[in-house]
Design a protein around this motif. Structure first.
Motif, PDB file in Angstrom:
ATOM      1  N   UNK A  39      48.974  43.605  43.137  1.00 50.98           N
ATOM      2  CA  UNK A  39      49.271  42.942  44.414  1.00 50.98           C
ATOM      3  C   UNK A  39      50.401  43.652  45.161  1.00 50.98           C
ATOM      4  N   UNK A  40      51.434  44.075  44.439  1.00 51.51           N
ATOM      5  CA  UNK A  40      52.551  44.786  45.072  1.00 51.51           C
ATOM      6  C   UNK A  40      52.084  46.126  45.633  1.00 51.51           C
ATOM      7  N   UNK A  41      51.227  46.841  44.888  1.00 46.27           N
ATOM      8  CA  UNK A  41      50.710  48.128  45.346  1.00 46.27           C
ATOM      9  C   UNK A  41      49.881  47.948  46.624  1.00 46.27           C
ATOM     10  N   UNK A  42      49.059  46.895  46.647  1.00 45.02           N
ATOM     11  CA  UNK A  42      48.238  46.611  47.829  1.00 45.02           C
ATOM     12  C   UNK A  42      49.134  46.353  49.036  1.00 45.02           C
ATOM     13  N   UNK A  43      50.181  45.554  48.846  1.00 49.20           N
ATOM     14  CA  UNK A  43      51.074  45.208  49.951  1.00 49.20           C
ATOM     15  C   UNK A  43      51.893  46.410  50.416  1.00 49.20           C
ATOM     16  N   UNK A  44      52.403  47.197  49.477  1.00 43.99           N
ATOM     17  CA  UNK A  44      53.257  48.334  49.825  1.00 43.99           C
ATOM     18  C   UNK A  44      52.486  49.451  50.513  1.00 43.99           C
ATOM     19  N   UNK A  45      51.249  49.660  50.093  1.00 47.25           N
ATOM     20  CA  UNK A  45      50.467  50.760  50.663  1.00 47.25           C
ATOM     21  C   UNK A  45      49.532  50.299  51.769  1.00 47.25           C
ATOM     22  N   UNK A  46      49.564  49.027  52.118  1.00 46.41           N
ATOM     23  CA  UNK A  46      48.683  48.458  53.152  1.00 46.41           C
ATOM     24  C   UNK A  46      47.228  48.859  52.910  1.00 46.41           C
ATOM     25  N   UNK A  47      46.795  48.673  51.690  1.00 42.30           N
ATOM     26  CA  UNK A  47      45.461  49.074  51.251  1.00 42.30           C
ATOM     27  C   UNK A  47      44.390  48.221  51.926  1.00 42.30           C
ATOM     28  N   UNK A  48      43.395  48.872  52.482  1.00 41.13           N
ATOM     29  CA  UNK A  48      42.283  48.174  53.138  1.00 41.13           C
ATOM     30  C   UNK A  48      41.134  47.990  52.136  1.00 41.13           C
ATOM     31  N   UNK A  49      40.500  46.816  52.127  1.00 39.81           N
ATOM     32  CA  UNK A  49      39.368  46.595  51.218  1.00 39.81           C
ATOM     33  C   UNK A  49      38.147  47.371  51.681  1.00 39.81           C
ATOM     34  N   UNK A  50      37.249  47.721  50.825  1.00 41.05           N
ATOM     35  CA  UNK A  50      37.228  47.498  49.390  1.00 41.05           C
ATOM     36  C   UNK A  50      37.951  48.613  48.641  1.00 41.05           C
ATOM     37  N   UNK A  51      38.485  48.277  47.477  1.00 41.50           N
ATOM     38  CA  UNK A  51      39.149  49.266  46.630  1.00 41.50           C
ATOM     39  C   UNK A  51      39.162  48.763  45.186  1.00 41.50           C
ATOM     40  N   UNK A  52      39.136  49.693  44.257  1.00 49.40           N
ATOM     41  CA  UNK A  52      39.312  49.376  42.845  1.00 49.40           C
ATOM     42  C   UNK A  52      40.708  49.813  42.438  1.00 49.40           C
ATOM     43  N   UNK A  53      41.403  48.981  41.686  1.00 45.01           N
ATOM     44  CA  UNK A  53      42.754  49.303  41.234  1.00 45.01           C
ATOM     45  C   UNK A  53      42.770  49.205  39.721  1.00 45.01           C
ATOM     46  N   UNK A  54      43.060  50.314  39.071  1.00 52.83           N
ATOM     47  CA  UNK A  54      43.186  50.358  37.618  1.00 52.83           C
ATOM     48  C   UNK A  54      44.664  50.341  37.263  1.00 52.83           C
ATOM     49  N   UNK A  55      45.088  49.326  36.512  1.00 55.82           N
ATOM     50  CA  UNK A  55      46.482  49.204  36.103  1.00 55.82           C
ATOM     51  C   UNK A  55      46.535  49.422  34.601  1.00 55.82           C
ATOM     52  N   UNK A  56      47.222  50.460  34.196  1.00 58.79           N
ATOM     53  CA  UNK A  56      47.306  50.796  32.775  1.00 58.79           C
ATOM     54  C   UNK A  56      48.376  49.934  32.114  1.00 58.79           C
ATOM     55  N   UNK A  57      47.945  49.002  31.265  1.00 59.11           N
ATOM     56  CA  UNK A  57      48.870  48.092  30.600  1.00 59.11           C
ATOM     57  C   UNK A  57      49.606  48.792  29.453  1.00 59.11           C
ATOM     58  N   UNK A  58      48.863  49.496  28.611  1.00 57.61           N
ATOM     59  CA  UNK A  58      49.441  50.328  27.556  1.00 57.61           C
ATOM     60  C   UNK A  58      48.470  51.459  27.266  1.00 57.61           C
ATOM     61  N   UNK A  59      48.709  52.202  26.196  1.00 54.06           N
ATOM     62  CA  UNK A  59      47.862  53.372  25.954  1.00 54.06           C
ATOM     63  C   UNK A  59      46.429  53.013  25.602  1.00 54.06           C
ATOM     64  N   UNK A  60      46.167  51.744  25.255  1.00 55.43           N
ATOM     65  CA  UNK A  60      44.824  51.335  24.863  1.00 55.43           C
ATOM     66  C   UNK A  60      44.129  50.435  25.878  1.00 55.43           C
ATOM     67  N   UNK A  61      44.874  49.848  26.780  1.00 53.66           N
ATOM     68  CA  UNK A  61      44.310  48.823  27.661  1.00 53.66           C
ATOM     69  C   UNK A  61      44.556  49.140  29.127  1.00 53.66           C
ATOM     70  N   UNK A  62      43.511  49.041  29.908  1.00 57.22           N
ATOM     71  CA  UNK A  62      43.604  49.186  31.353  1.00 57.22           C
ATOM     72  C   UNK A  62      42.943  47.980  31.996  1.00 57.22           C
ATOM     73  N   UNK A  63      43.672  47.308  32.879  1.00 59.30           N
ATOM     74  CA  UNK A  63      43.111  46.188  33.626  1.00 59.30           C
ATOM     75  C   UNK A  63      42.530  46.713  34.925  1.00 59.30           C
ATOM     76  N   UNK A  64      41.320  46.261  35.246  1.00 59.20           N
ATOM     77  CA  UNK A  64      40.640  46.718  36.451  1.00 59.20           C
ATOM     78  C   UNK A  64      40.526  45.565  37.436  1.00 59.20           C
ATOM     79  N   UNK A  65      40.902  45.827  38.694  1.00 56.99           N
ATOM     80  CA  UNK A  65      40.848  44.816  39.745  1.00 56.99           C
ATOM     81  C   UNK A  65      40.063  45.345  40.934  1.00 56.99           C
ATOM     82  N   UNK A  66      39.405  44.424  41.627  1.00 55.96           N
ATOM     83  CA  UNK A  66      38.681  44.754  42.849  1.00 55.96           C
ATOM     84  C   UNK A  66      39.400  44.087  44.010  1.00 55.96           C
ATOM     85  N   UNK A  67      39.790  44.877  45.009  1.00 55.57           N
ATOM     86  CA  UNK A  67      40.432  44.366  46.206  1.00 55.57           C
ATOM     87  C   UNK A  67      39.357  44.266  47.275  1.00 55.57           C
ATOM     88  N   UNK A  68      38.982  43.040  47.611  1.00 53.98           N
ATOM     89  CA  UNK A  68      37.967  42.799  48.623  1.00 53.98           C
ATOM     90  C   UNK A  68      38.554  42.044  49.797  1.00 53.98           C
TER      91      UNK A  68
END
Length: 122
Positions: A39-68
């Motif tokens: 959410x902070x990345x979307x707000x800071x970069x004024x990201x326009x939908x649609x977009x996929x955002x991959x947030x790396x939680x640790x070396x084994x886990x990545x959370x994937x989000x869809x910004x629509x």
């Protein structure tokens, strides 16, 4: 004993093909939770939908989000319900349903209602 195969969903495969045409951004969460970092990345970069955002939680886990246009969703939800998002419908229209969904008829699964890709604009 043989390993049981996971059922492949035609609906999710179709959604994966649509999301493959969406711009993807990768980021580290820092001290924030993954959804907060997205959410902070979307707000800071004024990201326009649609977009996929991959947030790396640790070396084994990545959370994937869809910004629509309707907000932030899990990427898996967007894959399974891609027909609910008008911005993804525009991608399907520009690429072409025949091109995007070719070969999905051969995949056997329980989603018989997906014979036609009817898009609902809620």
């Amino acid at each position: 004993m043989s390993k049981k195969r996971k059922r492949v969903s035609r609906r999710r495969l179709a959604g994966q093909r649509v999301l493959a045409h969406v711009p993807t951004f990768n980021l580290e969460p820092g001290e924030h939770k993954p959804v907060t970092a997205a959410r902070r990345y979307i707000a800071e970069s004024s990201l326009m939908p649609p977009a996929l955002i991959n947030v790396r939680r640790n070396e084994h886990t990545t959370d994937r989000f869809f910004w629509g246009e309707k907000g932030l969703f899990s990427a898996q939800y967007a894959e399974e319900n891609h027909f609910l998002f008008p911005s993804l419908r525009s991608i399907v229209d520009s690429v072409g349903e025949e091109t995007l969904f070719a070969g999905l008829e051969a995949v056997a699964d329980d989603w018989e209602e997906m014979e036609e890709y009817e898009y609902a604009f809620v």
